[in-house]
Design a protein around this motif. Structure first.
Motif, PDB file in Angstrom:
ATOM      1  N   LEU A  32       0.822  -1.197   0.000  1.00  0.00           N
ATOM      2  CA  LEU A  32       0.000   0.000   0.000  1.00  0.00           C
ATOM      3  C   LEU A  32       0.864   1.258   0.000  1.00  0.00           C
ATOM      4  CD1 LEU A  32      -2.589  -1.136   2.693  1.00  0.00           C
ATOM      5  CD2 LEU A  32      -2.848  -1.251   0.220  1.00  0.00           C
ATOM      6  N   THR A  33       0.286   2.342  -0.506  1.00  0.00           N
ATOM      7  CA  THR A  33       0.987   3.616  -0.532  1.00  0.00           C
ATOM      8  C   THR A  33       0.880   4.304   0.825  1.00  0.00           C
ATOM      9  OG1 THR A  33      -0.945   4.883  -1.226  1.00  0.00           O
ATOM     10  CG2 THR A  33       0.392   3.882  -2.969  1.00  0.00           C
ATOM     11  N   VAL A 102     -10.113   0.829   0.322  1.00  0.00           N
ATOM     12  CA  VAL A 102     -10.316   0.493  -1.085  1.00  0.00           C
ATOM     13  C   VAL A 102      -9.081   0.943  -1.843  1.00  0.00           C
ATOM     14  CG1 VAL A 102     -11.702   0.896  -3.144  1.00  0.00           C
ATOM     15  CG2 VAL A 102     -12.816   0.763  -0.915  1.00  0.00           C
ATOM     16  N   VAL A 103      -8.497   0.029  -2.636  1.00  0.00           N
ATOM     17  CA  VAL A 103      -7.291   0.374  -3.376  1.00  0.00           C
ATOM     18  C   VAL A 103      -7.541   0.203  -4.855  1.00  0.00           C
ATOM     19  CG1 VAL A 103      -5.772  -0.306  -1.490  1.00  0.00           C
ATOM     20  CG2 VAL A 103      -6.396  -1.988  -3.208  1.00  0.00           C
ATOM     21  N   GLY A 104      -6.687   0.869  -5.656  1.00  0.00           N
ATOM     22  CA  GLY A 104      -6.753   0.686  -7.099  1.00  0.00           C
ATOM     23  C   GLY A 104      -7.932   1.403  -7.733  1.00  0.00           C
ATOM     24  N   ARG A 111     -10.652  -3.402 -12.603  1.00  0.00           N
ATOM     25  CA  ARG A 111     -10.244  -4.238 -11.488  1.00  0.00           C
ATOM     26  C   ARG A 111     -10.292  -5.717 -11.863  1.00  0.00           C
ATOM     27  NH1 ARG A 111     -10.151  -1.328  -6.617  1.00  0.00           N
ATOM     28  NH2 ARG A 111     -10.087  -3.295  -5.479  1.00  0.00           N
ATOM     29  N   THR A 112     -11.243  -6.090 -12.726  1.00  0.00           N
ATOM     30  CA  THR A 112     -11.400  -7.498 -13.083  1.00  0.00           C
ATOM     31  C   THR A 112     -10.308  -7.961 -14.036  1.00  0.00           C
ATOM     32  OG1 THR A 112     -13.786  -7.410 -12.758  1.00  0.00           O
ATOM     33  CG2 THR A 112     -12.953  -9.195 -14.132  1.00  0.00           C
ATOM     34  N   ASP A 179       0.589  -5.871  -8.724  1.00  0.00           N
ATOM     35  CA  ASP A 179      -0.659  -5.427  -9.339  1.00  0.00           C
ATOM     36  C   ASP A 179      -1.198  -4.187  -8.642  1.00  0.00           C
ATOM     37  OD1 ASP A 179      -2.781  -6.692 -11.380  1.00  0.00           O
ATOM     38  OD2 ASP A 179      -3.863  -5.710  -9.757  1.00  0.00           O
ATOM     39  N   TRP A 180      -1.606  -3.202  -9.452  1.00  0.00           N
ATOM     40  CA  TRP A 180      -2.062  -1.917  -8.941  1.00  0.00           C
ATOM     41  C   TRP A 180      -3.295  -2.054  -8.060  1.00  0.00           C
ATOM     42  CZ3 TRP A 180      -5.393   1.636 -12.398  1.00  0.00           C
ATOM     43  CH2 TRP A 180      -5.695   2.822 -11.736  1.00  0.00           C
ATOM     44  N   SER A 181      -4.270  -2.835  -8.494  1.00  0.00           N
ATOM     45  CA  SER A 181      -5.518  -2.935  -7.731  1.00  0.00           C
ATOM     46  C   SER A 181      -5.497  -4.065  -6.715  1.00  0.00           C
ATOM     47  CB  SER A 181      -6.704  -3.123  -8.683  1.00  0.00           C
ATOM     48  OG  SER A 181      -6.522  -4.243  -9.526  1.00  0.00           O
ATOM     49  N   GLU A 182      -4.893  -5.211  -7.066  1.00  0.00           N
ATOM     50  CA  GLU A 182      -4.914  -6.355  -6.165  1.00  0.00           C
ATOM     51  C   GLU A 182      -3.793  -6.309  -5.136  1.00  0.00           C
ATOM     52  OE1 GLU A 182      -7.619  -8.670  -6.429  1.00  0.00           O
ATOM     53  OE2 GLU A 182      -8.044  -6.792  -7.505  1.00  0.00           O
TER      54      GLU A 182
END
Length: 242
Positions: A32-33, A102-104, A111-112, A179-182
């Protein structure tokens, strides 16, 4: 053997509520950022950066760069195990109350499934990486990947021609990409690019206009099941709150 001073120094990093909240948020394996961790802890990004620097200096966290972003994750499995023990003790006194995170991208299609440069990302990309690891076809760590003998046979059966790539290419055969979202790894390198190219050629996925999002077709869902033993790239279950 650790000295009492060293033990006290490590314990002190857990004794501040904001730092404890940020460490707990990283227990599900995501990176996480600072801004995201600040939201979890209910503090400003500037204050979070100070705390994160201390945790990194103490070797409880490590920082990964992905493009222009900096992500934080637990430094080692030993840190996670230590945190798990502390959380188990704390849960006997009072349930942990965390802020939702919530990320991404908020776009569900992104996201999918989407492209990340020339490879698959999102829940689809992570699911394929997990399936290949589970099947013993590849081995991944934080910095590199390996295609096993079993993986070579798997790729040949699947018709994925990554091994025919020019040997003069300096690009890694198999590389993890955060992965950006996961906030887990999908596959990059020649293998990631070959799987993405194969999926597009076989119309397992279709590019959606004006976006990096991909649509998983009926043929794609069948291939995911038959080739990778994936029923559907479902979102991960939320971690249990302690």
């Amino acid at each position: 053997m650790a000295t009492t001073y060293q033990i006290a120094e490590i314990a002190a990093h857990f004794g501040e509520p904001a730092r404890a909240a940020m460490l707990a948020a990283l227990m599900d394996g995501r990176a996480l950022t600072a801004t995201e961790l600040a939201g979890v802890a209910g503090i400003t990004p500037q204050t979070a950066s100070t705390h994160l620097a201390r945790l990194t200096d103490a070797r409880l966290l490590r920082v990964e760069r992905q493009g222009r972003h900096r992500y934080h994750r637990l430094a080692t499995p030993d840190v996670a195990r230590m945190l798990e023990g502390v959380m188990q003790l704390a849960s006997a006194r009072e349930p942990h109350r965390g802020l939702p995170l919530v990320v991404g991208p908020r776009d569900s299609a992104l996201r999918t499934a989407r492209t990340c440069y020339d490879h698959l990302a999102g829940r689809l990309g992570v699911a394929i990486a997990d399936a290949l690891v589970q099947a013993g076809a590849i081995e991944l760590d934080d910095d590199a990947g390996l295609v096993t003998e079993r993986g070579i046979a798997f790729l040949r059966r699947a018709g994925i021609g990554v091994l025919a790539a020019a040997p003069s290419s300096s690009r890694p055969l198999c590389r993890p990409c955060l992965d950006w979202s996961e906030r887990r790894f999908h596959l990059a390198g020649k293998l990631g690019a070959s799987i993405c190219r194969h999926a597009l050629e076989q119309r397992w996925v279709l590019r959606l206009p004006d976006t990096r999002a991909l649509e998983i077709t009926t043929a794609g869902r069948t291939a995911l099941r038959d080739v990778f033993a994936i029923s559907e790239p479902h979102p991960p279950s939320p971690p249990a709150r302690r």
